[in-house]
Structure formats: structure tokens, C-alpha cells
Design a protein around this motif. Structure first.
Motif, PDB file in Angstrom:
ATOM      1  N   ASP A  64       0.807  -1.226   0.000  1.00 14.52           N
ATOM      2  CA  ASP A  64       0.000   0.000   0.000  1.00 14.52           C
ATOM      3  C   ASP A  64       0.836   1.270   0.000  1.00 14.52           C
ATOM      4  O   ASP A  64       0.341   2.347   0.334  1.00 14.52           O
ATOM      5  N   GLN A  65       2.097   1.177  -0.357  1.00 13.93           N
ATOM      6  CA  GLN A  65       2.952   2.338  -0.539  1.00 13.93           C
ATOM      7  C   GLN A  65       3.538   2.276  -1.943  1.00 13.93           C
ATOM      8  O   GLN A  65       3.484   1.234  -2.609  1.00 13.93           O
ATOM      9  N   VAL A  66       4.069   3.391  -2.399  1.00 15.98           N
ATOM     10  CA  VAL A  66       4.797   3.410  -3.669  1.00 15.98           C
ATOM     11  C   VAL A  66       6.218   3.836  -3.355  1.00 15.98           C
ATOM     12  O   VAL A  66       6.452   4.949  -2.859  1.00 15.98           O
ATOM     13  N   GLU A  67       7.167   2.973  -3.639  1.00 18.31           N
ATOM     14  CA  GLU A  67       8.567   3.212  -3.297  1.00 18.31           C
ATOM     15  C   GLU A  67       9.433   3.181  -4.556  1.00 18.31           C
ATOM     16  O   GLU A  67       9.008   2.694  -5.605  1.00 18.31           O
ATOM     17  N   LEU A  68      10.644   3.683  -4.411  1.00 20.08           N
ATOM     18  CA  LEU A  68      11.604   3.656  -5.506  1.00 20.08           C
ATOM     19  C   LEU A  68      12.506   2.436  -5.384  1.00 20.08           C
ATOM     20  O   LEU A  68      12.924   2.054  -4.279  1.00 20.08           O
ATOM     21  N   PHE A  69      12.821   1.851  -6.541  1.00 17.34           N
ATOM     22  CA  PHE A  69      13.706   0.696  -6.622  1.00 17.34           C
ATOM     23  C   PHE A  69      14.799   0.988  -7.639  1.00 17.34           C
ATOM     24  O   PHE A  69      14.648   1.837  -8.518  1.00 17.34           O
ATOM     25  N   GLU A  70      15.881   0.249  -7.528  1.00 13.95           N
ATOM     26  CA  GLU A  70      16.977   0.350  -8.491  1.00 13.95           C
ATOM     27  C   GLU A  70      17.393  -1.055  -8.886  1.00 13.95           C
ATOM     28  O   GLU A  70      17.697  -1.885  -8.027  1.00 13.95           O
ATOM     29  N   ALA A  71      17.380  -1.324 -10.198  1.00 10.34           N
ATOM     30  CA  ALA A  71      17.694  -2.653 -10.713  1.00 10.34           C
ATOM     31  C   ALA A  71      19.002  -2.625 -11.483  1.00 10.34           C
ATOM     32  O   ALA A  71      19.318  -1.651 -12.171  1.00 10.34           O
ATOM     33  N   ASP A  72      19.769  -3.702 -11.376  1.00 12.72           N
ATOM     34  CA  ASP A  72      20.944  -3.914 -12.203  1.00 12.72           C
ATOM     35  C   ASP A  72      20.475  -4.534 -13.511  1.00 12.72           C
ATOM     36  O   ASP A  72      19.925  -5.636 -13.517  1.00 12.72           O
ATOM     37  N   VAL A  73      20.649  -3.824 -14.619  1.00 10.56           N
ATOM     38  CA  VAL A  73      20.097  -4.274 -15.895  1.00 10.56           C
ATOM     39  C   VAL A  73      20.706  -5.601 -16.323  1.00 10.56           C
ATOM     40  O   VAL A  73      20.022  -6.460 -16.897  1.00 10.56           O
ATOM     41  N   ALA A  74      21.988  -5.816 -16.038  1.00 11.69           N
ATOM     42  CA  ALA A  74      22.671  -7.039 -16.481  1.00 11.69           C
ATOM     43  C   ALA A  74      22.277  -8.260 -15.652  1.00 11.69           C
ATOM     44  O   ALA A  74      21.993  -9.331 -16.204  1.00 11.69           O
ATOM     45  N   THR A  75      22.243  -8.119 -14.321  1.00  8.70           N
ATOM     46  CA  THR A  75      22.009  -9.280 -13.452  1.00  8.70           C
ATOM     47  C   THR A  75      20.537  -9.486 -13.119  1.00  8.70           C
ATOM     48  O   THR A  75      20.136 -10.582 -12.724  1.00  8.70           O
ATOM     49  N   GLY A  76      19.729  -8.426 -13.235  1.00  8.99           N
ATOM     50  CA  GLY A  76      18.322  -8.539 -12.880  1.00  8.99           C
ATOM     51  C   GLY A  76      18.039  -8.345 -11.408  1.00  8.99           C
ATOM     52  O   GLY A  76      16.884  -8.369 -10.978  1.00  8.99           O
ATOM     53  N   ARG A  77      19.062  -8.117 -10.615  1.00 12.50           N
ATOM     54  CA  ARG A  77      18.851  -7.901  -9.175  1.00 12.50           C
ATOM     55  C   ARG A  77      18.383  -6.471  -8.932  1.00 12.50           C
ATOM     56  O   ARG A  77      18.837  -5.545  -9.597  1.00 12.50           O
ATOM     57  N   PHE A  78      17.488  -6.301  -7.963  1.00 11.06           N
ATOM     58  CA  PHE A  78      17.011  -4.958  -7.654  1.00 11.06           C
ATOM     59  C   PHE A  78      16.933  -4.764  -6.146  1.00 11.06           C
ATOM     60  O   PHE A  78      16.852  -5.729  -5.375  1.00 11.06           O
ATOM     61  N   GLN A  79      16.968  -3.506  -5.742  1.00  7.44           N
ATOM     62  CA  GLN A  79      16.887  -3.164  -4.328  1.00  7.44           C
ATOM     63  C   GLN A  79      15.958  -1.974  -4.141  1.00  7.44           C
ATOM     64  O   GLN A  79      15.826  -1.120  -5.007  1.00  7.44           O
ATOM     65  N   GLN A  80      15.321  -1.915  -2.993  1.00  7.54           N
ATOM     66  CA  GLN A  80      14.453  -0.798  -2.650  1.00  7.54           C
ATOM     67  C   GLN A  80      15.311   0.334  -2.096  1.00  7.54           C
ATOM     68  O   GLN A  80      16.171   0.119  -1.240  1.00  7.54           O
ATOM     69  N   ILE A  81      15.095   1.577  -2.590  1.00 11.39           N
ATOM     70  CA  ILE A  81      15.960   2.682  -2.170  1.00 11.39           C
ATOM     71  C   ILE A  81      15.215   3.788  -1.429  1.00 11.39           C
ATOM     72  O   ILE A  81      15.830   4.761  -0.995  1.00 11.39           O
ATOM     73  N   THR A  82      13.891   3.692  -1.296  1.00 11.41           N
ATOM     74  CA  THR A  82      13.148   4.590  -0.408  1.00 11.41           C
ATOM     75  C   THR A  82      12.249   3.753   0.482  1.00 11.41           C
ATOM     76  O   THR A  82      11.786   2.675   0.091  1.00 11.41           O
ATOM     77  N   ARG A  83      11.991   4.265   1.701  1.00 12.68           N
ATOM     78  CA  ARG A  83      11.098   3.603   2.652  1.00 12.68           C
ATOM     79  C   ARG A  83      10.393   4.667   3.471  1.00 12.68           C
ATOM     80  O   ARG A  83      11.035   5.603   3.921  1.00 12.68           O
ATOM     81  N   GLY A  84       9.096   4.517   3.638  1.00 10.89           N
ATOM     82  CA  GLY A  84       8.386   5.490   4.447  1.00 10.89           C
ATOM     83  C   GLY A  84       6.918   5.541   4.099  1.00 10.89           C
ATOM     84  O   GLY A  84       6.480   4.991   3.081  1.00 10.89           O
TER      85      GLY A  84
END
Length: 454
Positions: free
Chosen positions: A273-293
């Protein structure tokens, strides 16, 4: 470069997670901290003429086409005033005294000859009239006029002329991707920077959002919203192939943008129920969440050096523009905020160089949307309003860092428009209702690829 979230997307988000967007109407006066667009610092631009290009009889039509493209590009660069060449100066040696009497500062001269590979050889010389001297002649290999790459090659020559005279980049050899919204379906569209070669890339019964160019111009990322699902895709502009990009399972994925080296992709996604920002590595497909709140965050845009990200968030109630370190961290409010005032700012995009960020919004709940520019290094300071009539949304920088494309509606305008940040000049790029979320490409062709020489 990215394509960012607009007011209509906040409305769509409201349907999904219960947040409503502001209502638009006209407000007559801007509050303190906003510089109106009418206050452009204008200066007289030098007169420039493009002489008819010399050519053998069978290439006269091609030479005329090249001259027309060069003239329009140099006009659209907003660095010159175009002077129509009089018949008395249209051929023969350059008469510096006569041109100087006409107050012309630069004359572009040249010729077109056939080349051995079936294409053309274009020779261009720029003459500096007040100093009565010619810059080094350059030669460019162009494809035939019926080749799909012909116009873009000429655009690249125009950009080289701009750089040769001003030392600054042009933006003619570029394209703009955007979404055309139809009833129940969307088309992904593309058009050259001068408004030519408008065409459809793909269409779907779902909703296409936020197309964004990769920094090398070879790929476009976008999102597709279906029935309760949202996916992130990437289109290869050379092959037309489309692949799915890594993203969390979500009902809403939006506003992707590549990092400046193309290795990462930042985007927004709804989660818990929130909208957060993520950042993905285009080559590996791994992603991480970079905002929380407890707020919604959208529209990430990398700084030119990749160390910071601009984004918008409603953590103060209405959306405002923030800047944080890339990878996440403490955020700095950029747009003016006064308690009790209903400012609304969204869709940030960082300029190709420097600290300028463009976005759209209004300063109270009754205001129509306008395009603004702010300095990321001067948070909460004065922001500059570039548009004045109708609604103006979805701004995106050209690679020259002085032109912005945006969607206009109302005030007698419907479609995509381009504004020159320095002079305030506005021109129409594409006409029609439902043209949204434009993103300006990087430079797609350079003269180094045209076998240029002296």
C-alpha cells in the motif's frame, strides 16, 4: 533519460491506493519564490544564412533538401536568426563586404557531390563574416536521400555547425518518444526533433506509461499496465525485440529511468500500500528498494554524475520535488513549501549537465499546470516558470540542455511543444490530443560516424 509521472498518473494512483490529485484552474499571480516565464533574459542573436548548395544537375533536388534541413535545424537551435539569402549573394565567391553590409554574422556554404558508394559527399564551410575568414571546410559522407538514415545524418551535420560556431552541442540528431492515448489502448510513438518522421513503434490494449531512453539511444524502457498487473519492458531500437525487465511483483510499476552509464534502472513500484523507488541492475536482474516510508515516491532521475537522484514524493501532503543520494538516503526538499499553501510539483527530470531540474506543477489547488526549472544546489530557493497558458506537463530535456519538450493542452494548444529555456521561444512538435509522457533521446548520430574530415 527518463519519462516521469504526471498529474493523471496521481489520479490513477488514487484509484489504486486511495489518494486524489489536485484540481486545476488558473491563478493570476505567482507567490514569492516563483519567477514568471515572461522574465526571460533575451539578447540579440546573430544573423546566419545558409546559401544554396552547389551540386551537379542530377543532385540539385537533393542539395535543396539538405539546405532546407540545415536551415530549419539551425533555426530550431535558437542560437541564430535566419537570414534569407538574396539572389545576388546566392552563388560565387563569398563577398564578405556585402554580407557584412546586410549585418549577417555567419554564412554556411557548401556543395554536394556523388560518392563512389552510391551516397553523397557533403562539403560544408562556415564563414565568419565580421572577421572575413572561413572556418576549416569539413566533408561528410551521407547516404542517399531515400535512405531511412538520410535526414538524421543531415541533422548531425547541423549539430556540428552549431558546435563549430558556439562551442555548444546541438540537438537536431535526436528523436522524441511518447505515448499516444486512445480509448482503451495506447500507442508508443516516436518523432524526429524537427517534427518529421512521426511513426508508431508499438500498440497495445493496455496502458503504456513512462517511456525512457537508454543513455546510448539503443533501448527504450516503458511500463505496461493491464488488469491488476504492471510490467516493465525494454525495447531494442535496432532489432525491435522486447524483453521483460526485473521488477517486484506489483500492481503499479512506473517511471523508469536509466542511470547515466546505462547499467542501472530506477523506477517506482507499489508495495504494501505504498509506492517506493527501486533500483535494478540491468545485467544481473537484481534490484533493491531505495526509499522507505509512509508516502508515495515516483519519478527518479539521476544527476549527470550519477551521485544523486531527483524524485517526487507526497510526504508533505501534495507532491514535491526532492533530491537524495543515489542508492537511497536522506532527501532534500527542492521546491518551495509554505505551510497552508497547496503547492503541487511532480515529474522531475535532471538536465544532461549541471544542476538544473525541470518538472511541472502549480502553486495552489486552483492552478493550471506549468513547466518549471529549479537548481538542485539551491533547495527551497526561487524556481522559474517557463510556460504561461493552458496546462503544460511531462517535461523532458534535450541533450543540449537548453530545450524542453512537454505536453500542452488548453489555451488553443493540444500536443507536444518545445520551449527554449534561454529565449522562451516555443514551437509545436506534434499536434493532437492524448500525446503524453514525452522523453527526449540522447544524440543518436554524430559526424564522427559520417567520415567527416577537412
Amino acid at each position: 533519460m527518463m519519462r516521469v509521472i504526471g498529474a493523471r498518473i496521481w489520479v490513477a494512483l488514487g484509484l489504486l491506493v486511495g489518494t486524489a490529485a489536485a484540481v486545476a484552474a488558473q491563478d493570476p499571480e505567482a507567490p514569492k519564490g516563483i519567477e514568471l516565464a515572461a522574465q526571460y533574459q533575451t539578447r540579440t542573436q546573430p544573423l546566419l544564412a545558409v546559401r544554396p548548395l552547389g551540386a551537379p544537375v542530377d543532385l540539385v533536388g537533393t542539395a535543396q533538401t539538405i539546405q532546407e534541413i540545415l536551415t530549419r535545424d539551425l533555426d530550431y537551435s535558437d542560437r541564430f536568426r535566419i537570414f534569407e539569402t538574396p539572389s545576388s549573394l546566392a552563388s560565387g565567391p563569398i563577398d564578405y563586404a556585402a554580407w557584412n553590409s546586410a549585418r549577417v554574422v555567419y554564412v554556411v556554404d557548401g556543395s554536394v557531390e556523388p560518392s563512389g558508394d552510391g551516397g553523397f559527399s557533403l562539403r560544408v564551410t562556415v564563414h565568419d563574416i565580421p572577421y572575413a575568414e572561413a572556418k576549416p571546410t569539413r566533408t561528410y559522407a551521407l547516404p542517399t536521400s531515400d535512405d531511412p538514415d538520410f535526414r538524421m545524418a543531415v541533422h548531425a551535420v547541423s549539430d556540428e555547425i552549431v558546435r563549430d560556431i558556439t562551442g555548444e552541442p546541438g540537438a537536431a540528431a535526436t528523436r522524441i518518444v511518447f505515448v499516444r492515448q486512445n480509448r482503451g489502448s495506447n500507442d508508443l510513438m516516436i518523432v524526429d526533433s524537427d517534427g518529421e518522421n512521426l511513426r508508431r513503434l508499438t500498440g497495445t490494449e493496455g496502458l503504456i506509461y513512462s517511456p525512457a531512453w537508454a543513455p546510448d539511444g539503443s533501448r527504450i524502457a516503458y511500463t505496461l499496465q493491464g488488469e491488476g498487473t504492471s510490467q516493465l519492458f525494454e525495447r531494442d531500437m535496432r532489432t525491435g525485440r522486447i524483453r521483460t525487465l526485473p521488477a517486484p511483483r506489483s500492481q503499479l510499476i512506473m517511471t523508469p529511468e536509466y542511470s547515466r552509464d546505462g547499467s542501472k534502472l530506477a523506477f517506482a513500484a507499489s508495495i504494501n500500500d505504498q509506492v517506493e523507488l527501486f533500483e535494478a541492475d540491468v545485467a544481473t536482474g537484481r534490484f533493491q528498494q531505495i526509499t522507505r516510508g509512509p508516502a508515495y515516491s515516483f519519478s527518479p532521475s539521476y544527476s549527470p554524475d550519477g551521485t544523486r537522484i531527483a524524485f517526487n514524493s507526497n510526504r508533505l501532503g501534495n507532491p514535491h520535488i526532492y533530491v537524495m543520494p543515489s542508492g537511497g538516503g536522506g532527501a532534500t526538499l527542492i521546491t518551495p513549501f509554505v505551510s497552508g499553501q497547496r503547492g503541487y510539483y511532480t515529474s522531475p527530470q535532471w538536465a544532461p549537465s549541471g544542476t538544473q531540474i525541470t518538472f511541472h506543477g502549480h502553486w495552489n489547488s486552483r492552478g493550471t499546470y506549468h513547466v518549471f526549472v529549479a537548481d538542485a544546489n539551491r533547495p527551497l530557493s526561487q524556481i522559474r516558470q517557463l510556460t504561461t497558458e493552458g496546462n503544460n506537463e511531462d517535461p523532458s530535456w534535450a541533450p543540449d540542455g537548453r530545450h524542453i519538450v512537454y505536453t500542452a493542452s488548453g489555451g488553443g494548444r493540444n500536443g507536444l511543444y518545445v520551449v527554449d529555456v534561454q529565449s522562451g521561444r516555443v514551437r509545436q512538435l506534434a499536434q493532437g490530443a492524448g500525446l503524453r509522457m514525452a522523453d527526449w533521446s540522447p544524440t543518436l548520430v554524430r559526424t564522427s560516424g559520417l567520415s567527416s574530415g577537412q
